[in-house]
Write a protein that holds these residues in place. Structure first.
Motif, PDB file in Angstrom:
ATOM      1  N   GLN A  56       1.004  -1.110   0.035  1.00  0.00           N
ATOM      2  CA  GLN A  56      -0.025   0.022   0.063  1.00  0.00           C
ATOM      3  C   GLN A  56       1.052   1.363  -0.121  1.00  0.00           C
ATOM      4  OE1 GLN A  56      -3.020   0.042   3.262  1.00  0.00           O
ATOM      5  NE2 GLN A  56      -3.450   2.242   2.602  1.00  0.00           N
ATOM      6  N   ARG A  63      -5.311   1.240  -0.988  1.00  0.00           N
ATOM      7  CA  ARG A  63      -5.613   0.331  -0.488  1.00  0.00           C
ATOM      8  C   ARG A  63      -6.157  -0.826  -1.566  1.00  0.00           C
ATOM      9  NH1 ARG A  63      -6.788  -2.339   4.598  1.00  0.00           N
ATOM     10  NH2 ARG A  63      -4.945  -0.754   5.312  1.00  0.00           N
ATOM     11  N   TYR A 178      -8.411  -8.133   3.995  1.00  0.00           N
ATOM     12  CA  TYR A 178      -7.375  -7.272   3.441  1.00  0.00           C
ATOM     13  C   TYR A 178      -8.286  -5.899   3.370  1.00  0.00           C
ATOM     14  CZ  TYR A 178      -3.945 -10.494   2.132  1.00  0.00           C
ATOM     15  OH  TYR A 178      -2.894 -11.555   2.209  1.00  0.00           O
ATOM     16  N   TRP A 179      -9.329  -5.868   3.036  1.00  0.00           N
ATOM     17  CA  TRP A 179     -10.183  -4.352   2.587  1.00  0.00           C
ATOM     18  C   TRP A 179     -10.468  -3.805   3.829  1.00  0.00           C
ATOM     19  CZ3 TRP A 179     -10.310  -1.502  -1.531  1.00  0.00           C
ATOM     20  CH2 TRP A 179     -11.017  -0.452  -1.709  1.00  0.00           C
TER      21      TRP A 179
END
Length: 372
Positions: A56, A63, A178-179
């Motif tokens: 990132q 992201r 992950y998000w």
């Protein structure tokens, strides 16, 4: 003014507990098909979270781009290889199952023992004396158990549809985690804090350390050793290299290493007269066999130090309980439980009284109670 204590409404308490228990069981039953996939995804995300943050930062703080790259990496480096390995196990195991179940499996004659200088004749004679004195009978008695055991292991690997479903769920849940990883972590920590105050919050963080230690120090090391060993077998021309790669991954997971597969392959190459590739595989095996001594300490240092017997029990127990996916889930569950247990035990100092004095004090207390 003195307030009278209200009587306890026992039926209300019992019905409340019963209702909550039914709701919890119903919720677990509904999400039961997704539990293993979510646990697998959580293990992967926790182990690779620092990689996501680094990506990132490299991708201008986006992201979405980092999640996209991590998803592609999971597909290329994790999902596709495991799917191919499992399919290869099923395809290559058919001749083995047919041979075992045919009833024609006997101990080999080992004629090549005669060619060994000085001791070959004695070895060959001793081997045939063993066969004549009951070796065939022993093999006949062992054959049903061998067939059952082999069939069970292959049956575990043959659940391709189930494993691929968990792989798909793992990938989907990994994208979500992950998000929204920070929100999920804050929610879990909030629940743990509400449940057990600061101890609960600390338990969540310790569990994350244990998961990272297992995922990085054990699973990643086993995958690296198994895959590199499989590359050496394939290049050297060893048959069933993909199936042997799966075996090496399993032996590396249970801390035996890839050498039990590589050493017989080297011997076979030399014995068949291919000394060049035998030497190449020997040098490659020396590198692969010692690779864990350098990789595992670095990776485990990122998480928490764990007993190897714990990892062994988790791998075998997870395989029996959950199938192939249990190779990854079993060690994680035991590692988390061990870390929480270890921290809880060490909150109190160890006993300082010698064993004999402790027993005498206990006997003295019992005598005092009896005299009273």
């Amino acid at each position: 003014m003195l307030k009278l204590r209200q009587p306890m409404d026992v039926p209300q308490i019992l019905l409340s507990v019963l209702f909550l228990s039914v709701m919890i069981i119903a919720c677990l039953w509904i999400v039961r098909p997704f539990i293993l996939g979510f646990a697998w995804a959580g293990t992967v995300v926790i182990a690779t979270w620092p990689v996501l943050l680094r990506l990132q930062r490299l991708l201008w703080g986006k992201r979405s781009l980092a999640v996209l790259v991590m998803t592609l990496l999971l597909i290329l480096l994790f999902v596709i290889p495991i799917a191919l390995l499992v399919n290869s196990v099923v395809d290559n195991s058919a001749p083995v199952i047919k041979w075992v179940s045919s009833g024609q499996m006997t101990l080999p004659d080992l004629v090549w023992l005669n060619s060994i200088p000085m001791v070959g004749d004695k070895l060959y004679l001793g081997w045939h004396n063993l066969l004549d004195s009951g070796g065939s009978a022993i093999m006949a008695k062992a054959r049903p158990y061998i067939g059952t055991t082999t069939g069970w292991f292959i049956g575990q690997a043959a659940h391709v549809g189930r494993l691929l479903m968990h792989l798909g769920l793992m990938l989907l849940f990994s994208i979500v985690l992950y998000w929204r990883g920070e929100q999920v972590v804050n929610g879990i920590r909030h629940f743990a804090f509400r449940l057990a105050s600061k101890r609960g919050d600390a338990a969540v963080l310790l569990a994350a350390q244990a998961i990272r230690a297992v995922a990085l120090g054990v699973v990643v090391t086993a995958l690296v050793q198994g895959i590199l060993g499989g590359v050496g077998l394939a290049v050297s021309g060893i048959p069933y290299a993909t199936l042997l790669t799966v075996v090496m991954i399993l032996t590396s997971l249970i801390q035996i290493g890839p050498l039990p597969v590589l050493v017989p392959a080297i011997i076979w190459l030399y014995w068949s007269g291919d000394a060049t590739w035998g030497t190449v595989l020997l040098a490659w095996s020396a590198v692969v066999g010692t690779l864990d001594n350098f990789i595992r300490p670095v990776l485990i240092r990122m998480g928490a130090d764990l007993p190897m017997i714990l990892i062994l029990s988790g791998v075998i127990g997870g395989l029996i309980a959950f199938g192939m996916i249990g190779l990854f889930i079993g060690p994680v569950v035991l590692a988390v439980s061990w870390r929480l247990y270890s921290v809880w035990v060490h909150e109190a100092p160890p006993p300082q009284t010698p064993p004999d004095e402790a027993v005498e004090e206990l006997d003295g207390s019992e005598n005092e109670v009896v005299n009273k």
